[in-house]
Design a protein around this motif. Structure first.
Motif, PDB file in Angstrom:
ATOM      1  N   ASP A  53     -19.128 -13.658  33.683  1.00 51.88           N
ATOM      2  CA  ASP A  53     -18.541 -13.801  35.019  1.00 51.88           C
ATOM      3  C   ASP A  53     -19.135 -12.801  36.011  1.00 51.88           C
ATOM      4  N   SER A  54     -18.885 -13.031  37.292  1.00 52.24           N
ATOM      5  CA  SER A  54     -19.499 -12.216  38.342  1.00 52.24           C
ATOM      6  C   SER A  54     -18.935 -10.795  38.383  1.00 52.24           C
ATOM      7  N   TYR A  55     -17.686 -10.565  37.975  1.00 50.39           N
ATOM      8  CA  TYR A  55     -17.150  -9.200  37.941  1.00 50.39           C
ATOM      9  C   TYR A  55     -17.895  -8.356  36.909  1.00 50.39           C
ATOM     10  N   THR A  56     -18.076  -8.923  35.725  1.00 49.34           N
ATOM     11  CA  THR A  56     -18.783  -8.202  34.665  1.00 49.34           C
ATOM     12  C   THR A  56     -20.208  -7.884  35.088  1.00 49.34           C
ATOM     13  N   ARG A  57     -20.831  -8.770  35.833  1.00 53.08           N
ATOM     14  CA  ARG A  57     -22.224  -8.572  36.241  1.00 53.08           C
ATOM     15  C   ARG A  57     -22.410  -7.315  37.076  1.00 53.08           C
ATOM     16  N   ASP A  60     -17.606  -4.375  36.777  1.00 50.96           N
ATOM     17  CA  ASP A  60     -16.153  -4.354  36.944  1.00 50.96           C
ATOM     18  C   ASP A  60     -15.539  -5.062  35.737  1.00 50.96           C
ATOM     19  N   TYR A  61     -14.901  -4.274  34.858  1.00 51.68           N
ATOM     20  CA  TYR A  61     -14.392  -4.834  33.601  1.00 51.68           C
ATOM     21  C   TYR A  61     -12.867  -4.988  33.586  1.00 51.68           C
ATOM     22  N   THR A  62     -12.232  -4.791  34.740  1.00 51.55           N
ATOM     23  CA  THR A  62     -10.771  -4.918  34.807  1.00 51.55           C
ATOM     24  C   THR A  62     -10.302  -6.093  35.661  1.00 51.55           C
ATOM     25  N   THR A  63     -10.994  -6.346  36.759  1.00 46.38           N
ATOM     26  CA  THR A  63     -10.537  -7.388  37.686  1.00 46.38           C
ATOM     27  C   THR A  63     -10.511  -8.760  37.029  1.00 46.38           C
ATOM     28  N   SER A  64     -11.466  -9.039  36.165  1.00 53.90           N
ATOM     29  CA  SER A  64     -11.531 -10.364  35.543  1.00 53.90           C
ATOM     30  C   SER A  64     -10.262 -10.668  34.748  1.00 53.90           C
ATOM     31  N   LEU A  65      -9.773  -9.710  33.979  1.00 55.48           N
ATOM     32  CA  LEU A  65      -8.547  -9.938  33.207  1.00 55.48           C
ATOM     33  C   LEU A  65      -7.337 -10.038  34.121  1.00 55.48           C
ATOM     34  N   ARG A  67      -7.359 -11.331  37.128  1.00 57.42           N
ATOM     35  CA  ARG A  67      -7.424 -12.673  37.715  1.00 57.42           C
ATOM     36  C   ARG A  67      -6.955 -13.730  36.710  1.00 57.42           C
ATOM     37  N   LEU A  68      -7.369 -13.557  35.438  1.00 58.88           N
ATOM     38  CA  LEU A  68      -6.931 -14.505  34.404  1.00 58.88           C
ATOM     39  C   LEU A  68      -5.416 -14.422  34.206  1.00 58.88           C
ATOM     40  N   ALA A  69      -4.888 -13.212  34.216  1.00 58.58           N
ATOM     41  CA  ALA A  69      -3.444 -13.036  34.036  1.00 58.58           C
ATOM     42  C   ALA A  69      -2.659 -13.666  35.184  1.00 58.58           C
ATOM     43  N   ALA A  70      -3.306 -13.739  36.356  1.00 58.44           N
ATOM     44  CA  ALA A  70      -2.657 -14.346  37.513  1.00 58.44           C
ATOM     45  C   ALA A  70      -2.815 -15.864  37.531  1.00 58.44           C
ATOM     46  N   GLY A  71      -3.453 -16.401  36.488  1.00 59.60           N
ATOM     47  CA  GLY A  71      -3.621 -17.844  36.390  1.00 59.60           C
ATOM     48  C   GLY A  71      -4.820 -18.390  37.133  1.00 59.60           C
ATOM     49  N   GLU A  72      -5.706 -17.519  37.564  1.00 58.84           N
ATOM     50  CA  GLU A  72      -6.896 -17.957  38.293  1.00 58.84           C
ATOM     51  C   GLU A  72      -8.045 -18.261  37.330  1.00 58.84           C
ATOM     52  N   GLU A  73      -9.020 -19.010  37.814  1.00 59.61           N
ATOM     53  CA  GLU A  73     -10.207 -19.315  37.030  1.00 59.61           C
ATOM     54  C   GLU A  73     -11.321 -18.340  37.397  1.00 59.61           C
ATOM     55  N   LEU A  74     -12.239 -18.135  36.470  1.00 58.14           N
ATOM     56  CA  LEU A  74     -13.420 -17.305  36.708  1.00 58.14           C
ATOM     57  C   LEU A  74     -14.669 -18.177  36.635  1.00 58.14           C
ATOM     58  N   ASN A  75     -15.776 -17.628  37.150  1.00 57.89           N
ATOM     59  CA  ASN A  75     -17.035 -18.366  37.083  1.00 57.89           C
ATOM     60  C   ASN A  75     -17.859 -17.992  35.856  1.00 57.89           C
ATOM     61  N   GLY A  76     -17.218 -17.412  34.862  1.00 55.92           N
ATOM     62  CA  GLY A  76     -17.898 -17.050  33.635  1.00 55.92           C
ATOM     63  C   GLY A  76     -16.936 -16.369  32.675  1.00 55.92           C
ATOM     64  N   TYR A  77     -17.474 -15.931  31.543  1.00 55.98           N
ATOM     65  CA  TYR A  77     -16.664 -15.365  30.467  1.00 55.98           C
ATOM     66  C   TYR A  77     -16.760 -13.842  30.501  1.00 55.98           C
ATOM     67  N   PRO A  78     -15.641 -13.116  30.639  1.00 57.52           N
ATOM     68  CA  PRO A  78     -15.681 -11.653  30.701  1.00 57.52           C
ATOM     69  C   PRO A  78     -15.826 -11.039  29.308  1.00 57.52           C
ATOM     70  N   LEU A  79     -17.006 -11.102  28.782  1.00 58.74           N
ATOM     71  CA  LEU A  79     -17.272 -10.688  27.407  1.00 58.74           C
ATOM     72  C   LEU A  79     -16.870  -9.241  27.144  1.00 58.74           C
TER      73      LEU A  79
END
Length: 418
Positions: A53-57, A60-65, A67-79
């Protein structure tokens, strides 16, 4: 580690089948697993993809989770953010000899991604010190080179079969002469080898003219054989990376032509795009349709022509001059790359990164081929500057950017006569 990726590609090459691969990544563990499972179930010679996902790129390793917890979709997988155990469970029963998985990430500082992919049991990824810095990042090139050197050494030390695919052949490839793409792919391959990675793939992005692309892909193989003889490598073609056709028939025709190009040129692997590239992130079903289309072998091969031979010779000569000029600068490839961009011996047309001079330009000539407009400081013969003239205006640049999309979105393609 497994080495599944290289063995799978080698076996497909022995069978003379093209390996197809989507650019697919979803943030949720279950949807990512479902996407991989759907690709594996196709029964095609396909490689699975986990795209970050773009946050990981950007580290930023916290925002992606969040966003997921808020029920939003990401443009990739926060590995990096997902627990390693959760990702291993997601991959269980999927990743294996018959279905290897590659991590695609887009970051100029890849160490955390590399550490996590190794931790979850994977060993194949992609990018490069130049190709994941200049187009995608404002990070100084010297910092990216240091970060990639450390990351390569880690991957080589932590895995037996660590594999990196250079993205150098895709550097703004929609408006970049093939010789620079070929040279960058080979130079990044040399960089990976310098830092211990011995399993490589070299990319090339489909351009504006198939006969030029076939010649360029032959040149890539020839130059790689000269400089990477002590490594295991293969060639991967990307379906056109620029503005995509807006009509379904136009997009379908371009995808079909890219698959034909891959087979004509003997590419081992192909990164597939979908009919919806022009307007949205593709769905799983659209990726599956594109994979089926790309894997369908027409059985027809285009024999080399005199024009293809001419493009091969031209591209090989120019790419060899570029590679040799860079490698002559310093015994350390990373230092040589930094110095080459400082001197303008490497220069990516229309790239706005501060460490790129942007003195070289590219045009589409009257044959429909990508050609040098201005050379800048590139160590190429004067004949390479075929187009010459003044700098392009915005109208001309816009026309070139839309050249492929407009050509495929004609009545010919829209009517299904492809």
């Amino acid at each position: 580690m497994s080495g599944y990726f290289d063995r799978f590609v080698a076996e497909s090459r022995r069978r003379q089948t093209l390996v197809v691969q989507p650019r697919m990544g979803m943030g949720n563990l279950h949807t990512m697993q479902a996407g991989l499972r759907a690709v594996a179930a196709l029964g095609l010679p396909a490689v699975g993809t986990i795209t970050i996902d773009s946050y990981t790129r950007v580290g930023d390793y916290t925002t992606s989770l969040e966003r997921l917890a808020a029920g939003e979709e990401l443009n990739g997988y926060p590995l990096v953010s997902h627990p390693a155990g959760a990702t291993r469970a997601m991959l269980e029963g999927l990743h294996g000899p018959g279905f290897p998985v590659q991590v695609r990430h887009g970051t100029a500082r890849p160490l955390r991604v590399f550490e996590k992919l190794v931790e979850v049991g994977l060993d194949a990824t992609e990018g490069g010190p130049v190709s994941y810095c200049l187009p995608y990042s404002r990070l100084p090139l010297a910092d990216a080179v240091d970060a990639w050197a450390e990351s390569c050494r880690f991957l080589a030390g932590a895995t037996e079969h660590g594999h990196i695919e250079s993205f150098g052949g895709c550097l703004l490839g929609q408006l970049c002469p093939p010789s620079l793409l070929v040279a960058m792919a080979v130079l990044e391959g040399c960089f990976f080898r310098r830092h211990g990675v011995r399993h490589l793939s070299l990319s090339y992005a489909q351009g504006t003219l198939a006969v030029q692309d076939r010649g360029a892909l032959r040149a890539l193989r020839a130059l790689a054989a000269e400089h990477l003889a002590d490594t295991t490598w293969h060639v991967v073609l990307y379906t056109y990376m620029g503005l995509f056709p807006r009509t379904p028939n136009g997009a379908t025709a371009l995808i079909r032509d890219s698959a034909q190009l891959a087979r004509d040129a003997g590419c081992e692997r192909m990164i597939v795009k979908t009919v919806s590239e022009a307007w949205q992130i593709p769905s799983v079903s659209e990726n599956l349709s594109a994979l089926r289309l790309s894997a369908a072998d027409s059985g027809i091969r285009t024999a080399p022509s005199a024009l293809e031979d001419s493009f091969f010779e031209e591209t090989l000569e120019e790419a060899r001059l570029l590679v040799e000029a860079v490698l002559d600068l310093d015994d350390d490839v990373g230092t040589a790359l930094i110095e080459a961009f400082r001197k303008g011996l490497l220069d990516i047309p229309y790239c706005l990164h501060p460490d790129n001079r942007a003195a070289a330009t590219c045009v589409i000539d009257d044959r429909g081929a990508l050609a040098w407009g201005e050379r800048g400081g590139l160590p190429l013969p004067r004949a390479a500057e075929r187009a010459g003239g003044d700098r392009l205006g915005s109208d001309e640049l816009y026309e070139m950017l839309n050249h492929v999309a407009d050509r495929y979105d004609t009545n010919k393609y829209e009517s299904g006569l492809v």
